[in-house]
Design an enzyme around this catalytic site. Structure first.
Site, mmCIF file in Angstrom:
data_model
loop_
_atom_site.group_PDB
_atom_site.id
_atom_site.type_symbol
_atom_site.label_atom_id
_atom_site.label_comp_id
_atom_site.label_asym_id
_atom_site.label_seq_id
_atom_site.Cartn_x
_atom_site.Cartn_y
_atom_site.Cartn_z
ATOM 1 N N SER A 174 -23.400 30.465 41.645
ATOM 2 C CA SER A 174 -24.246 29.290 41.873
ATOM 3 C C SER A 174 -24.412 28.418 40.636
ATOM 4 O O SER A 174 -24.785 27.256 40.747
ATOM 5 C CB SER A 174 -25.622 29.719 42.377
ATOM 6 N N LYS B 11 -31.402 29.430 37.600
ATOM 7 C CA LYS B 11 -31.232 28.047 38.037
ATOM 8 C C LYS B 11 -31.549 27.086 36.901
ATOM 9 O O LYS B 11 -32.074 27.468 35.863
ATOM 10 C CB LYS B 11 -32.163 27.734 39.229
#
Length: 230
Positions: free
Chosen positions: A66, A115
């Protein structure tokens, strides 16, 4: 010298050693101490090591795709091993847009996510699918996080703004693989040297710069930093 006398002479040292060991346990105690001293030293220093990783710095292995190509790029056959800074989060240092953080999964608190901070409190974000609203205002005490690879990420476009209390640490340094070792730097426009052809590294840096520009274009900035709360 008779045979019996020779026998006594030869047997005396052995007899002395046996008597000495039997009557003086100091030697046995020393040997036992040597056997347990090393494990005791580990136990002595264990709380210090645990405290250091809990409140200051810790190593983590990055799994998944990701955060590509910033982390675990396709050009590497290894999972990245990185240093995360917990001190900044635990002691309320500013969290800035562009920081890469580890946080508790808002949906499943047993999992950790990695993230990028895209927006902070007071900002307005143009969301990406599957978020139901076209724009979101980030409330006080929250941040908006996204993966660098938008098609392979579980981020705020699914679960919305994230409370600061879920932030665990901030990524500081890549330690493995060795060809990518070093601190994370913000994307900048790559400069071509005159007479030097553009290589893969130049195109990679340009792609990272353009991704950052697209992220910034989706955020209406009302503040530049926010402070974490323990």
């Amino acid at each position: 010298m008779s045979l019996f006398s020779k026998f006594l002479k030869l047997s005396r040292p052995l007899t002395s050693r046996r008597v000495h060991n039997a009557t003086n346990p100091e030697g046995s105690f020393r040997r036992a101490w040597v056997l347990i001293a090393r494990p005791l030293r580990w136990i002595y220093w264990l709380p210090l090591g645990m405290g250091f990783t809990q409140y200051f710095y810790t190593l983590k292995t990055i799994r998944g795709r990701s955060m590509q190509p910033t982390l675990n790029p396709d050009t590497s056959s290894w999972d990245d091993i990185v240093v995360f800074d917990r001190y900044s989060i635990n002691f309320g240092q500013p969290i800035r847009k562009g920081d890469i953080v580890a946080l508790r999964d808002p949906i499943d608190g047993r999992k950790m996510l990695v993230k990028r901070i895209v927006a902070v409190a007071g900002d307005v974000v143009k969301t990406l699918p599957p978020y139901p609203d076209a724009e979101v205002f980030v409330p006080e005490g929250h941040v908006w996080v996204e993966g660098d690879e938008p098609f392979r990420t579980l981020d705020s476009n699914r679960f919305g703004p994230v409370p600061l209390a879920l932030l665990d640490s901030k990524l500081k340094y890549i330690v493995w693989p060795l060809d990518r070792i070093g601190p994370l730097r913000p994307p900048v426009f790559p400069i071509s040297k005159k007479g030097v052809s553009r290589d893969f590294r130049w195109y990679s840096d340009m792609a990272a710069f353009e991704r950052e520009q697209r992220r910034q274009s989706r955020v209406t900035t009302r503040s530049t930093t926010t402070t974490s709360h323990s």
